[in-house]
Structures are given as structure tokens and as C-alpha cells.
Design an enzyme around this catalytic site. Structure first.
Site, short mmCIF file in Angstrom:
data_model
loop_
_atom_site.label_atom_id
_atom_site.label_comp_id
_atom_site.label_asym_id
_atom_site.label_seq_id
_atom_site.Cartn_x
_atom_site.Cartn_y
_atom_site.Cartn_z
N LYS A 121 0.81 -1.12 0.01
CA LYS A 121 0.13 -0.15 -0.01
C LYS A 121 0.68 1.16 0.01
CE LYS A 121 -1.90 3.41 2.37
NZ LYS A 121 -1.20 4.28 3.52
N ASP A 139 -6.00 0.41 0.44
CA ASP A 139 -5.90 0.84 1.86
C ASP A 139 -7.33 0.44 2.46
OD1 ASP A 139 -8.02 2.82 1.34
OD2 ASP A 139 -6.55 4.14 0.70
#
Length: 217
Positions: A121, A139
Site C-alpha cells: 500500500k 487501503d
DNA sequence: ATCCCGAGGG
DNA sequence: CCCTCTGGAT
């Protein structure tokens, strides 16, 4: 509806609702963005921005942070939570920039993943926002949004990333990541989603399932 | 699977 | 009080 058609509609509408938005993590350069991203794990961006303002004044570059005292860093970032691990990570991350990457932030996923505290991420945020490369940033918000709509069924972020990446043109990927993130924050809320305000309500699997179950009562 | 951990909202 | 917040490492 098949996922190719669904994704095309969702991309068009979310990009229109949140046109070319950028990260809400305050930063002046890639070093700062990398540090901010490490601190942002399971933490609101507002909390991160409060802390980085002081942190970057005290440690303006990788060299100063790499040489920093661990306890001082812990005190500076305390309010973001997970402060012991995160302090260790950002100091080690700064050291890694100096030792492995000639003092600057690397531009490939493979290299970014070598940096302590950066996972897929965080690496994708850096790739997309700092280097302008196509990035699917999975996310908590992004994952929730694409699962509810029906663009992925996986709880595994790496799988969600791969599936969504295959559905969306490279040129739109980074902008879509941010648009879906903001959609998740402000409309497709985790607890009480505001479906009445949603621009993809008519094609959303979650919305239709939700109405179906309320009809049964 | 579990740990890390503070802060804000409902 | 419980849930959530731009996850990552072990």
C-alpha cells in the site's frame, strides 16, 4: 453486469466526483511522503499531518533522521499510535535510503518493498503520487469500496490490487485509487454508508443486496 | 493469527 | 462503551 462494464462506469463516475485528487498526507518531497506513509498505517491522515509538521522541521532529510535518537523520535510521533514500531521503522527507512539507494527514494516496487515499514500500500502511494506511475492503492477505504460495489470479492489486499489493476486503464489507476479512497471516507462509510448520496448506487451490489434484505422483512 | 497503540466519533 | 482510522512485520 460483468466487471469490465461495471468498472468502466464506476471509474467514470468516481473520477468525475473526485477529479485528480492528491494524497492528503502533507509533504514537500519524496522523502517526506515516504515517512508520512509509514506513519499513516491504521492512522488518520489528520493525525499524521500534525506529527510530521514537527518531525520534518527537526529531521529535514534522510541523513538527519537516520542519525536520530530513537526516544526523541518516539516522543515526536507518539500521538499517531504504534509509536514504538513506527519510530523504529522511519529511522531504519531513512538509513536504508542512505545505505541502499544513494540517499534518495527508489522508483520501483521491488526496491520500495525493501524499506522497513513500507508494504504494498505504502509503496504504491509513493509510486503513484511521487513518481507518477500507475498505482492501485489498496487501503482500508479502497478495499471496502471495491468489494461493496462488486469489483472484487477478496479480503486479501494483494489480490484486490491485482484484480482491480486488470480492470482499469493504466492512465486512470492512480487517480481512481484516490477517488475511491475519498468516496470511502465521505460517502461509502464503514459503519453507516450514505447510499442516498452515492453516485454509483444504481450499479452497486451492496446497495441492491441491502434493499433486497429489507424487502424480506 | 497476532501484535502494535493513540485519538476521535457515534 | 465499541468501532475505525490510507498496514506492516513477525
Amino acid at each position: 453486469m460483468n466487471r469490465d462494464l461495471l468498472s468502466a462506469m464506476v471509474v467514470e463516475r468516481l473520477l468525475q466526483a473526485w477529479p485528480k485528487a492528491e494524497t492528503l498526507l502533507r509533504h514537500d518531497n519524496c522523502y517526506q511522503l515516504m515517512i508520512a506513509v509509514i506513519l499513516s498505517s491504521r492512522t488518520t491522515d489528520a493525525q499524521v499531518n500534525v506529527v510530521t509538521e514537527k518531525l520534518f522541521r527537526r529531521f529535514p532529510d534522510a541523513k538527519s533522521l537516520a542519525e536520530a535518537d530513537g526516544e526523541e523520535v518516539e516522543d515526536l510521533i507518539h500521538s499517531v499510535g504504534f509509536y514504538r514500531v513506527k519510530a523504529r521503522h522511519i529511522v531504519a527507512a531513512a538509513a536504508a535510503l542512505l545505505e541502499k539507494f544513494d540517499g534518495s527514494v527508489p522508483e520501483s516496487m521491488e526496491e520500495l518493498l525493501m524499506i522497513p515499514g513500507l508494504g504494498r500500500k505504502g509503496a504504491n502511494v509513493v509510486l503513484g503520487d511521487c513518481f507518477g506511475k500507475p498505482a492501485i492503492i489498496v487501503d482500508t477505504h479502497f478495499g471496502r469500496v471495491v468489494r461493496r460495489i462488486g469489483l472484487s470479492d477478496s479480503e486479501n489486499p494483494a489480490i484486490v490490487e491485482r484484480e482491480v489493476k486488470s480492470l482499469i486503464p493504466s492512465a486512470d489507476q492512480t487517480d481512481f485509487s484516490m477517488a475511491a479512497n475519498l468516496h470511502g471516507r465521505y460517502v461509502c462509510l464503514s459503519r453507516n454508508p450514505r447510499c442516498s448520496e452515492c453516485v454509483v448506487q444504481d450499479v452497486c451490489r451492496y446497495f441492491s443486496d441491502r434493499n433486497r434484505s429489507s424487502d424480506d422483512r
